[in-house]
Design a protein around this motif. Structure first.
Motif, PDB file in Angstrom:
ATOM      1  N   LEU A   1      -2.263  -2.008  -7.748  1.00  0.00           N
ATOM      2  CA  LEU A   1      -2.663  -1.794  -6.402  1.00  0.00           C
ATOM      3  C   LEU A   1      -4.171  -1.455  -6.488  1.00  0.00           C
ATOM      4  O   LEU A   1      -5.030  -1.985  -5.506  1.00  0.00           O
ATOM      5  CB  LEU A   1      -2.229  -0.144  -5.992  1.00  0.00           C
ATOM      6  CG  LEU A   1      -0.978  -0.221  -5.295  1.00  0.00           C
ATOM      7  CD1 LEU A   1      -0.469   1.287  -5.375  1.00  0.00           C
ATOM      8  CD2 LEU A   1      -0.891  -0.839  -3.896  1.00  0.00           C
TER       9      LEU A   1
ATOM     10  N   THR B   1       5.389   4.597  -6.282  1.00  0.00           N
ATOM     11  CA  THR B   1       4.353   3.588  -6.466  1.00  0.00           C
ATOM     12  C   THR B   1       4.902   2.058  -5.726  1.00  0.00           C
ATOM     13  O   THR B   1       4.154   1.606  -5.292  1.00  0.00           O
ATOM     14  CB  THR B   1       4.193   3.143  -8.003  1.00  0.00           C
ATOM     15  OG1 THR B   1       5.438   2.847  -8.630  1.00  0.00           O
ATOM     16  CG2 THR B   1       3.775   4.440  -8.785  1.00  0.00           C
TER      17      THR B   1
ATOM     18  N   GLU C   1       0.993  -0.680   1.529  1.00  0.00           N
ATOM     19  CA  GLU C   1      -0.188  -1.622   1.402  1.00  0.00           C
ATOM     20  C   GLU C   1       0.146  -3.185   1.563  1.00  0.00           C
ATOM     21  O   GLU C   1      -1.035  -3.816   1.842  1.00  0.00           O
ATOM     22  CB  GLU C   1      -0.753  -1.360   0.048  1.00  0.00           C
ATOM     23  CG  GLU C   1      -1.257   0.255  -0.133  1.00  0.00           C
ATOM     24  CD  GLU C   1      -2.569   0.544   0.725  1.00  0.00           C
ATOM     25  OE1 GLU C   1      -3.240  -0.431   0.950  1.00  0.00           O
ATOM     26  OE2 GLU C   1      -2.677   1.612   0.834  1.00  0.00           O
TER      27      GLU C   1
ATOM     28  N   ARG D   1       4.335   2.905  -2.083  1.00  0.00           N
ATOM     29  CA  ARG D   1       2.716   2.901  -1.908  1.00  0.00           C
ATOM     30  C   ARG D   1       2.518   1.021  -1.630  1.00  0.00           C
ATOM     31  O   ARG D   1       1.580   0.749  -0.634  1.00  0.00           O
ATOM     32  CB  ARG D   1       2.047   3.455  -2.846  1.00  0.00           C
ATOM     33  CG  ARG D   1       0.523   3.462  -2.464  1.00  0.00           C
ATOM     34  CD  ARG D   1       0.322   4.093  -1.037  1.00  0.00           C
ATOM     35  NE  ARG D   1      -1.090   4.203  -0.622  1.00  0.00           N
ATOM     36  CZ  ARG D   1      -2.110   4.639  -0.854  1.00  0.00           C
ATOM     37  NH1 ARG D   1      -1.552   6.087  -1.557  1.00  0.00           N
ATOM     38  NH2 ARG D   1      -3.330   4.681  -0.470  1.00  0.00           N
ATOM     39  N   CYS D   2       3.223   0.364  -2.571  1.00  0.00           N
ATOM     40  CA  CYS D   2       2.858  -1.165  -2.814  1.00  0.00           C
ATOM     41  C   CYS D   2       3.153  -1.759  -1.261  1.00  0.00           C
ATOM     42  O   CYS D   2       3.024  -2.525  -0.637  1.00  0.00           O
ATOM     43  CB  CYS D   2       3.640  -1.787  -3.859  1.00  0.00           C
ATOM     44  SG  CYS D   2       2.781  -1.352  -5.275  1.00  0.00           S
TER      45      CYS D   2
ATOM     46  N   PHE E   1      -4.453   5.974  -5.131  1.00  0.00           N
ATOM     47  CA  PHE E   1      -3.172   5.651  -4.803  1.00  0.00           C
ATOM     48  C   PHE E   1      -2.207   6.412  -5.332  1.00  0.00           C
ATOM     49  O   PHE E   1      -0.962   6.235  -5.149  1.00  0.00           O
ATOM     50  CB  PHE E   1      -2.895   4.165  -5.228  1.00  0.00           C
ATOM     51  CG  PHE E   1      -4.048   3.049  -4.540  1.00  0.00           C
ATOM     52  CD1 PHE E   1      -3.704   2.926  -3.328  1.00  0.00           C
ATOM     53  CD2 PHE E   1      -4.842   2.375  -5.384  1.00  0.00           C
ATOM     54  CE1 PHE E   1      -4.374   1.758  -2.772  1.00  0.00           C
ATOM     55  CE2 PHE E   1      -5.739   1.728  -5.007  1.00  0.00           C
ATOM     56  CZ  PHE E   1      -5.519   1.192  -3.676  1.00  0.00           C
TER      57      PHE E   1
ATOM     58  N   LYS F   1      -6.244  -3.885  -3.968  1.00  0.00           N
ATOM     59  CA  LYS F   1      -6.887  -2.903  -2.820  1.00  0.00           C
ATOM     60  C   LYS F   1      -8.146  -2.314  -3.425  1.00  0.00           C
ATOM     61  O   LYS F   1      -7.967  -1.099  -3.555  1.00  0.00           O
ATOM     62  CB  LYS F   1      -5.794  -2.206  -2.279  1.00  0.00           C
ATOM     63  CG  LYS F   1      -4.701  -2.788  -1.836  1.00  0.00           C
ATOM     64  CD  LYS F   1      -5.016  -3.579  -0.230  1.00  0.00           C
ATOM     65  CE  LYS F   1      -4.051  -4.393   0.276  1.00  0.00           C
ATOM     66  NZ  LYS F   1      -4.194  -4.799   1.709  1.00  0.00           N
TER      67      LYS F   1
END
Length: 457
Positions: free
Chosen positions: A445, A128, A135, A131-132, A34, A449
């Motif tokens: 993350l 970040t 996802e 990216r969260c 990530f 994940k």
């Protein structure tokens, strides 16, 4: 039978891959999926000179800082030693066995230079969050907000009374930053009240006794989190007073909309955010449901009638007292119209002196005054809405969900070891809070994940 003594023999050649010595379930291997820093160099390029000696790779320094904040390594000097010795750290930093680790002083030079000029650590935190969102960990149906005190890196005895101000010989980067934020609403301009004590080393740190411990100097880290998976969608550093924390909440909500297009249906917070102006801003200006206790001091301890015993009539803009008489904003007409509300945004409703004198409930209503008066906020509609929400089952769910932000603060202080700042000044606090929030999102993350191999196992 005892084995032979082990003697290390130097070999001329080794067949060695760091990749083979990092366990599949190691935290850094999990979070590496990530951490995408491909755009960092291009983002920093305008802030570096086109001539001179090549600098240390900024991606390497960012990866080292991520290790430090994810693994709770607070000292950059120790961080450099750990990266030099630890194979997993070298693998995460893309260093082979012969790769040299930068000196710890390099971090300070870059922090006060290109990193701060381009607000790189803020950019890293926002990466970040993006990216969260990618996802699917951010639902944006409800947000929670809170603040926590973080000790400043100062000595208690190096201080002067706030009324005296800084001594003429006070100098340093933290002092310069303090003078720059004197008018900032999140720091010096948050309140006109003179602080009780002023620290000479870091004047922007606030002397506070808000906790059960003895008073100390601190900054406040403010978190705005999404309630689905407790992802931190914004973070703000402020001085440790309620007015600054409420302002930080507004800034974070507006910035989250501007940066990520996220807008919550409800906001969950404690009573510190339940003032009338803030509830009015949430309901009237932003259309957000306040799942917040109302900050109300209308309760009485002398057994006389409270404001809740009076009924407000919207059509007539008046209150009806328990005795059946009316309280109005004005009982007579003035040649020069007077403002309805005072400077604090409250309207005073007064009863007629004649009505109060002849009322049989006067001793239970206003025994020490000739006539009763009621103060009503211009944002009372928003306060009533918050009171109505507090009677619903959804509010009980929100109160339990609010603990998620408290758990993040506990994780910040106990696991990431950020119970005391290492950097000084407002900018130092911002840098540390941004890095810590980014590390918490990355760890989130990795937890939510996991890699397919670990998930199968």
């Amino acid at each position: 039978m005892i084995g032979d003594r082990t003697v290390m023999q130097e070999a001329l050649f080794y067949s060695f891959r760091i990749e083979d010595h990092v366990p599949e379930d190691h935290l850094l291997r999990v979070i590496d999926r990530f951490v995408d820093l491909d755009g960092i160099r291009e983002y920093l390029k305008p802030f570096y000179s086109s001539t001179g000696r090549p600098s240390i790779d900024p991606e390497l320094m960012i990866r080292m800082l991520i290790i430090g904040y994810c693994m709770g390594i607070r000292s950059e000097r120790r961080l450099c030693e750990e990266v030099h010795l630890n194979l997993a750290y070298r693998w995460f930093c893309r260093l082979d066995l012969d790769g040299s680790v930068p000196d710890h002083s390099t971090f300070s030079k870059n922090r006060h230079g290109p990193f701060r000029d381009c607000d790189l650590l803020r950019k890293l935190f926002e990466m970040t969050v993006e990216r969260c969102m990618a996802e699917g960990l951010v639902g944006a149906e409800g947000f929670a907000v809170d603040a926590s005190l973080i000790r400043a890196d100062v000595h208690r005895q190096r201080s002067v009374p706030g009324a005296e101000g800084l001594p003429p010989d006070a100098a340093g980067r933290a002092v310069t930053e303090y003078l720059e934020v004197l008018d900032d609403a999140a720091f010096g301009g948050a309140t006109p009240v003179t602080p009780k004590r002023l620290n000479i080393t870091d004047p922007a740190a606030r002397w506070t006794a808000a906790s059960r411990e003895r008073a100390f100097y601190s900054y406040s880290t403010n978190y705005l989190i999404d309630l689905d998976h407790a992802v931190i969608v914004d973070v703000e550093a402020t001085t440790s007073i309620r007015q600054a924390e409420v302002l930080a909440q507004r800034r974070m909500i507006e910035r989250t909309l501007e940066r990520f297009g996220l807008w919550p249906e409800k906001l969950v917070a404690d009573a510190a955010y339940g003032s009338a102006p803030n509830l009015g801003w949430l309901v009237e200006d932003q259309g957000i449901e306040p799942h917040i206790p109302v900050f109300d001091k209308s309760a009485r301890k002398d057994d006389t009638f409270e404001r809740s015993d009076f009924t407000f009539v919207h059509d007539d803009d008046s209150y009806i007292c328990p005795g059946g008489n009316r309280l109005r904003p004005s009982n007579r007409n003035f040649k020069t119209p007077r403002p309805r509300a005072n400077a604090d945004g409250f309207i005073r409703y007064r009863a007629s002196q004649k009505d109060c004198q002849s009322c049989h409930l006067k001793q239970r209503c206003t025994p020490n005054m000739t006539a009763r008066k009621i103060m009503r906020s211009i944002h009372e509609g928003a306060r009533d809405m918050a009171r109505d929400i507090a009677t619903t089952d959804a509010y009980l769910v929100s109160r339990r969900q609010r603990k998620k932000v408290e758990m993040l603060f506990a994780h910040l202080k106990r696991i990431l070891k950020l119970d005391r700042l290492r950097l000084r000044g407002p900018n130092g606090a911002k840098d540390e809070f941004h890095l810590a929030a980014a590390a918490q999102n990355i760890r989130k993350l990795a937890k939510m994940k996991p890699s397919p191999e670990l998930a199968t196992a």
